[in-house]
Scaffold this active site. Structure first.
Site, mmCIF file in Angstrom:
data_model
loop_
_atom_site.group_PDB
_atom_site.id
_atom_site.type_symbol
_atom_site.label_atom_id
_atom_site.label_comp_id
_atom_site.label_asym_id
_atom_site.label_seq_id
_atom_site.Cartn_x
_atom_site.Cartn_y
_atom_site.Cartn_z
ATOM 1 N N HIS A 40 16.303 26.339 -11.283
ATOM 2 C CA HIS A 40 15.000 25.705 -11.546
ATOM 3 C C HIS A 40 13.887 26.399 -10.756
ATOM 4 O O HIS A 40 12.788 26.600 -11.272
ATOM 5 C CB HIS A 40 15.033 24.231 -11.114
ATOM 6 C CG HIS A 40 15.988 23.366 -11.876
ATOM 7 N ND1 HIS A 40 17.122 22.835 -11.309
ATOM 8 C CD2 HIS A 40 15.971 22.939 -13.164
ATOM 9 C CE1 HIS A 40 17.760 22.098 -12.214
ATOM 10 N NE2 HIS A 40 17.091 22.149 -13.344
ATOM 11 N N GLU A 151 17.720 30.107 -19.836
ATOM 12 C CA GLU A 151 18.544 30.590 -20.958
ATOM 13 C C GLU A 151 19.976 30.068 -20.893
ATOM 14 O O GLU A 151 20.750 30.305 -21.808
ATOM 15 C CB GLU A 151 18.530 32.125 -21.005
ATOM 16 C CG GLU A 151 17.186 32.668 -21.460
ATOM 17 C CD GLU A 151 17.165 34.179 -21.606
ATOM 18 O OE1 GLU A 151 18.140 34.844 -21.186
ATOM 19 O OE2 GLU A 151 16.153 34.690 -22.122
ATOM 20 N N GLN A 156 19.400 25.010 -26.727
ATOM 21 C CA GLN A 156 18.254 24.127 -26.480
ATOM 22 C C GLN A 156 16.943 24.897 -26.658
ATOM 23 O O GLN A 156 15.985 24.409 -27.258
ATOM 24 C CB GLN A 156 18.351 23.562 -25.062
ATOM 25 C CG GLN A 156 17.065 22.939 -24.525
ATOM 26 C CD GLN A 156 17.256 22.243 -23.203
ATOM 27 O OE1 GLN A 156 17.815 21.159 -23.152
ATOM 28 N NE2 GLN A 156 16.793 22.840 -22.115
ATOM 29 N N SER A 192 24.024 25.120 -12.297
ATOM 30 C CA SER A 192 23.803 23.919 -13.104
ATOM 31 C C SER A 192 23.827 22.721 -12.168
ATOM 32 O O SER A 192 24.599 22.703 -11.200
ATOM 33 C CB SER A 192 24.938 23.782 -14.127
ATOM 34 O OG SER A 192 24.976 22.466 -14.637
ATOM 35 N N ARG A 194 25.119 20.071 -12.815
ATOM 36 C CA ARG A 194 26.441 19.447 -12.965
ATOM 37 C C ARG A 194 27.521 20.138 -12.121
ATOM 38 O O ARG A 194 28.595 19.572 -11.951
ATOM 39 C CB ARG A 194 26.856 19.416 -14.442
ATOM 40 C CG ARG A 194 26.020 18.429 -15.257
ATOM 41 C CD ARG A 194 26.546 18.236 -16.659
ATOM 42 N NE ARG A 194 25.908 17.106 -17.323
ATOM 43 C CZ ARG A 194 24.885 17.209 -18.184
ATOM 44 N NH1 ARG A 194 24.394 18.380 -18.492
ATOM 45 N NH2 ARG A 194 24.347 16.128 -18.721
#
Ligand code: PAF
Length: 289
Positions: A40, A151, A156, A192, A194
């Site tokens: 991010h 990417e 998405q 990620s 997650r």
């Protein structure tokens, strides 16, 4: 950094950032669901290179989670995220609550066909409707000049580009929806939010995913048949401790159409897409062929 949680305050903050009509500063938006990592922050840094001001949104969007997915468990760490954005020089944090995003009576859904079909669209019904709907709202709320997306979520990005073209959501900047290359840990695993769910043992095994993808791509480039190569990739992941492989497919990078890899032109614009589960966590990755 100014943090705003209501639409009137957002509009005022954006107007202030724009400055005088004569100069009109530019704003780049980085939409996120929080739990910010280097991936991010790379988007934020790229945004800062392209616009006068960076706005980041943090909203864990329930409409893009399926009924049995990790909405409740999804990491929420607003204070930590806010400190990271402040340190990056972000001008504006848009952190709407549920009422600001989906007020009582909310009834509109955006559904993008074609590029939403297959891959995560098949495994996560409704997911891309949720993404398209919230991103359309974020564009209308912030009215940025450009927006940046990672990417890692390649499909998405394709959905958002298609939606923006189809709904004439043209942001003022040329080529205004930027895809920023995947940021990876030193062992190659794509970053990620997650990944935080992974135990140390699963985290170590997860690095097999990008490695096995590189090997499969090298074989396909060498002229080996795609189908057995992708079957071998699946076996490699299962052998390394992955519980299941949702998909391992070659697709056209733009249309997301399935490729069988049987003709050489198939590979001109091909990407390898994989989603696999390890210890209850679903990891996705994609790489160019
Ligand atoms: O990629 C994400 O974090 C989300 O899907 C997005 C684009 C912020 C929409 O909720």
């Amino acid at each position: 950094m100014q943090t705003v949680t209501t639409l009137p305050n957002l509009r005022q903050a954006v107007d202030e950032l724009r400055g005088s009509a004569l100069k009109r500063d530019t704003i780049a938006l980085v939409p996120t669901m929080g739990a910010l990592h280097e991936g991010h922050l790379t988007l934020v840094r790229e945004a800062a290179k392209r616009a006068d001001h960076v706005a980041v949104s943090i909203f864990v969007n329930p409409r893009q989670f399926g009924p049995n997915e990790d909405l409740d468990a999804y990491p929420r760490q607003m204070a930590e995220d806010s400190a990271k954005l402040e340190a990056e020089g972000v001008a504006l944090l848009w952190a709407p609550d549920m009422e600001a995003m989906y007020p009582a009576g909310y009834a509109t859904n955006i559904s993008v066909s074609g590029v939403s079909t297959g891959l995560c669209g098949a495994d996560r019904p409704g997911h891309f409707d949720g993404v398209a709907t919230v991103v359309c709202k974020l564009f209308n709320q912030v009215r940025p000049d450009m927006a940046l997306f990672g990417e890692k979520d390649w499909q998405q990005l394709a959905v958002i580009r298609r939606m923006s073209r189809d709904l004439d959501l043209t942001l003022p900047h040329v080529d205004a929806i930027y895809g920023v290359p995947i940021v990876r840990d030193p062992d190659g695993l794509a970053m990620s939010s997650r990944n935080a769910y992974l135990s140390p043992e699963h985290r170590a095994a997860a690095a097999t995913l990008p490695r096995a993808m590189d090997e499969a791509i090298a074989r396909i480039r060498d002229g080996q048949e795609a189908a057995p190569t992708l079957a071998m990739l699946e076996d490699q992941l299962l052998g390394a401790g992955f519980a299941s492989v949702d998909y391992a497919e070659l697709r056209d990078a733009d249309s997301i159409a399935l490729l069988d890899g049987e003709t050489s032109t198939d590979l001109d614009n091909a990407r390898l897409f994989v989603a696999a589960r390890i210890g209850g966590t679903r990891l996705i990755d994609n790489k160019p062929v």
